[in-house]
Design an enzyme around this catalytic site. Structure first.
Site, PDB file in Angstrom:
ATOM      1  N   HIS A 158       0.813  -1.221   0.000  1.00  0.00           N
ATOM      2  CA  HIS A 158       0.000   0.000   0.000  1.00  0.00           C
ATOM      3  C   HIS A 158       0.843   1.267   0.000  1.00  0.00           C
ATOM      4  CE1 HIS A 158      -3.737  -2.089   1.971  1.00  0.00           C
ATOM      5  NE2 HIS A 158      -3.507  -2.479   0.744  1.00  0.00           N
ATOM      6  N   GLU A 210      -4.931   4.200   1.847  1.00  0.00           N
ATOM      7  CA  GLU A 210      -6.025   4.119   2.813  1.00  0.00           C
ATOM      8  C   GLU A 210      -6.019   5.272   3.815  1.00  0.00           C
ATOM      9  OE1 GLU A 210      -6.059   0.172   4.419  1.00  0.00           O
ATOM     10  OE2 GLU A 210      -6.296  -0.729   2.451  1.00  0.00           O
ATOM     11  N   ASP A 245      -1.970  -5.526  10.232  1.00  0.00           N
ATOM     12  CA  ASP A 245      -2.192  -6.427   9.098  1.00  0.00           C
ATOM     13  C   ASP A 245      -0.839  -6.583   8.435  1.00  0.00           C
ATOM     14  OD1 ASP A 245      -2.764  -7.809   6.813  1.00  0.00           O
ATOM     15  OD2 ASP A 245      -3.936  -6.224   5.863  1.00  0.00           O
ATOM     16  N   GLU A 293      -3.295  -9.656  11.660  1.00  0.00           N
ATOM     17  CA  GLU A 293      -3.914 -10.246  10.474  1.00  0.00           C
ATOM     18  C   GLU A 293      -2.849 -10.777   9.523  1.00  0.00           C
ATOM     19  OE1 GLU A 293      -6.210  -8.340   6.630  1.00  0.00           O
ATOM     20  OE2 GLU A 293      -6.522  -7.417   8.589  1.00  0.00           O
ATOM     21  N   ASP A 318      -7.145 -13.363   6.373  1.00  0.00           N
ATOM     22  CA  ASP A 318      -7.648 -12.596   5.222  1.00  0.00           C
ATOM     23  C   ASP A 318      -7.266 -13.329   3.943  1.00  0.00           C
ATOM     24  OD1 ASP A 318      -8.393 -10.794   3.283  1.00  0.00           O
ATOM     25  OD2 ASP A 318      -6.779  -9.382   3.680  1.00  0.00           O
ATOM     26  N   LYS A 343     -14.592  -9.574   3.494  1.00  0.00           N
ATOM     27  CA  LYS A 343     -14.562  -8.629   2.376  1.00  0.00           C
ATOM     28  C   LYS A 343     -15.563  -9.117   1.335  1.00  0.00           C
ATOM     29  CE  LYS A 343      -9.679  -7.258   2.701  1.00  0.00           C
ATOM     30  NZ  LYS A 343      -8.321  -7.599   2.242  1.00  0.00           N
ATOM     31  N   SER A 370     -14.313  -5.497   6.397  1.00  0.00           N
ATOM     32  CA  SER A 370     -13.224  -4.699   5.823  1.00  0.00           C
ATOM     33  C   SER A 370     -13.570  -4.083   4.475  1.00  0.00           C
ATOM     34  CB  SER A 370     -11.997  -5.605   5.656  1.00  0.00           C
ATOM     35  OG  SER A 370     -10.976  -4.961   4.921  1.00  0.00           O
ATOM     36  N   ARG A 372     -11.639  -2.340   0.893  1.00  0.00           N
ATOM     37  CA  ARG A 372     -10.461  -2.701   0.100  1.00  0.00           C
ATOM     38  C   ARG A 372      -9.646  -1.424  -0.101  1.00  0.00           C
ATOM     39  NH1 ARG A 372     -10.511  -8.148  -1.805  1.00  0.00           N
ATOM     40  NH2 ARG A 372      -8.282  -7.783  -1.626  1.00  0.00           N
ATOM     41  N   SER A 373      -8.397  -1.586  -0.552  1.00  0.00           N
ATOM     42  CA  SER A 373      -7.572  -0.383  -0.728  1.00  0.00           C
ATOM     43  C   SER A 373      -8.072   0.480  -1.887  1.00  0.00           C
ATOM     44  CB  SER A 373      -6.105  -0.755  -0.906  1.00  0.00           C
ATOM     45  OG  SER A 373      -5.978  -1.791  -1.840  1.00  0.00           O
ATOM     46  N   LYS A 394     -12.638  -2.388   9.684  1.00  0.00           N
ATOM     47  CA  LYS A 394     -11.488  -1.568   9.283  1.00  0.00           C
ATOM     48  C   LYS A 394     -11.826  -0.978   7.931  1.00  0.00           C
ATOM     49  CE  LYS A 394      -8.296  -4.805   7.026  1.00  0.00           C
ATOM     50  NZ  LYS A 394      -6.867  -5.086   6.851  1.00  0.00           N
TER      51      LYS A 394
END
Length: 434
Positions: A158, A210, A245, A293, A318, A343, A370, A372-373, A394
């Site tokens: 990310h 994010e 995470d 995570e 995840d 997700k 959750s 997503r980015s 999150k």
């Protein structure tokens, strides 16, 4: 109530990549849903259909998925005259029409877009808020507002820094309401900005996908140290805990792990899963880390199992579980983790997302909803987390509007529930426990 019209279009997500948006019309009006997209994706996720035409959007267009809705899925659903309140029937019909294990014929992004829009229309048809409709679909009489897990330091896939681990999060478990949790999270975030700026300079406060900061640090415990300092500075050491995470599948190399994977490869520095587990245990000992995570690769089952037996914190799957009932069942049997990251686009329909959540909860796991980015302004997951009573969500830092869209919707839901609002707080792992 029958659907009158279904129309899909290509829009852009928060990273400037195309994604699918669906407008569904009934006698009650127009219901719009947009599909998110991830950067670090598990290999077992349902298929996100991209055009692959390099002359458009570098191959990331979604015109094929849009066409599948407008030419095939939409007309077939209209002809079938299914009611929008029958979520399970609608989803089952689309999944059977697709006929593949991973939704690769139409694309999970096509099926999910329609599924989300149907769910919104179903709530309107019943004349109830979306979160209540989702609770009904899941068989939940209760509603719970979640603890937000704010991703305030970004690394991994990310961010452009050297940090291997993907997310460092703050969870205001000591807040008395969701609204207070937002305030505490935002205050710690602003203090963190000051701490990072003072230590690494102004450039270090640029934000990642994010909304978290991405200072150019290499050592993961340095990120934890920054969080600890910011939490202290904001005055909340007794109210805020830390989640991570790791997204370890991103730096798994031939059976080992490379904590400097963004530098040229050097097998000499790769470490074993056991060694990595020891590092996590040192984090748990030295910092208020309550949730980790994807600590290991999605197929490194043995390391997951041995690690879980030696810690008492939340271990979240995840990439390991990809919201898929088959993978969840496997993880339950192997005692690999104790919490599911949910997700909706990993599995590709509302019904299957609810089933995955129920499966995890029935096995004593926690569930964290959750984003997503690659996100949109769609707020579906805010209602989802309240209806499913998972107690934790999150959806990024308190920064960037596609993230705040969800958090702000949760504040509105809490306001609408008034004195009936229940905030998960310290019971975020099992909010229904009396």
């Amino acid at each position: 109530m029958a659907m009158q019209k279904i129309f899909a279009r290509e829009i852009l997500d928060s990273r400037g990549n195309p994604t699918v948006e669906v407008d569904l019309h009934t006698a009650k009006g127009r219901f719009r849903a947009a599909v998110p997209s991830g950067a670090s994706t598990g290999i077992y996720e349902a298929l996100e259909l991209r055009d692959g035409d390099k002359s458009r959007y570098l191959g990331k267009g979604v015109l094929k998925a849009v066409e599948h809705i407008n030419k095939t899925l939409g007309p077939a659903l209209l002809e079938k005259k299914l009611s929008v309140v029958d979520q399970e029937k609608v989803d089952k019909f689309m999944i059977e029409l697709d006929g593949t294990e991973n939704k690769s014929k139409f694309g999970a992004n096509a099926i999910l877009g329609v599924s989300l829009a149907v769910c919104k229309a179903g709530a309107a048809e019943k004349g109830v808020p979306l979160y209540r409709h989702i609770a009904d679909l899941a068989g939940n009489p209760d509603l719970v507002l979640p603890v937000p897990a704010f991703n305030v330091i970004n690394g991994g896939s990310h961010a452009g820094n050297k940090l291997a681990m993907q997310e460092f999060m703050i969870l205001p478990v000591g807040a008395s309401s969701f609204k207070e949790a937002m305030r505490i999270g935002a205050e710690v975030y602003h203090h963190l900005k000051g701490v990072i700026k003072a230590k690494y300079g102004k450039d270090a406060t640029n934000v990642g996908d994010e909304g978290g900061f991405a200072p150019n640090i290499l050592e993961n415990n340095e990120a934890l140290e920054l969080l600890k300092t910011a939490i202290q500075a904001a005055g909340y050491p007794d109210k805020v805990v830390i989640g991570m995470d790791v997204a370890a599948s991103e730096f798994y190399r031939n059976g080992k792990y490379d904590l400097d994977f963004k530098s040229p490869d050097d097998p000499a520095r790769h470490i074993s899963g056991e060694k990595l587990g020891e590092l996590y245990k040192s984090f748990i000992k030295n910092y208020p880390v309550v949730s980790i995570e994807d600590p290991f690769d999605q197929d490194d089952w043995a390391t997951w199992t041995s690690f879980l037996s030696g810690v008492d914190i939340q271990i979240v799957g995840d990439d390991l579980t990809v919201t898929n009932p088959k993978r969840i069942a496997q993880a339950v049997e192997k005692k690999a983790c104790n919490c599911l990251l949910l997700k909706v686009n990993q599995i590709g329909s509302v019904t299957e997302s609810i089933q995955a959540c129920k499966l995890a909860q029935s096995n004593g796991w926690g569930v964290m909803v959750s984003h997503r980015s690659g996100e949109t302004e769609d707020t579906f997951i805010a209602d989802l987390v309240v209806g499913l009573c998972t107690g934790q969500i999150k959806t990024g830092a308190p920064c960037r509007s596609e993230r705040l869209a969800k958090y702000n919707q949760l504040m509105r839901i809490e306001e609408a529930l008034g004195d009936k609002a229940v905030f998960a707080g310290r019971k975020f792992r099992n909010p229904k426990a009396k």
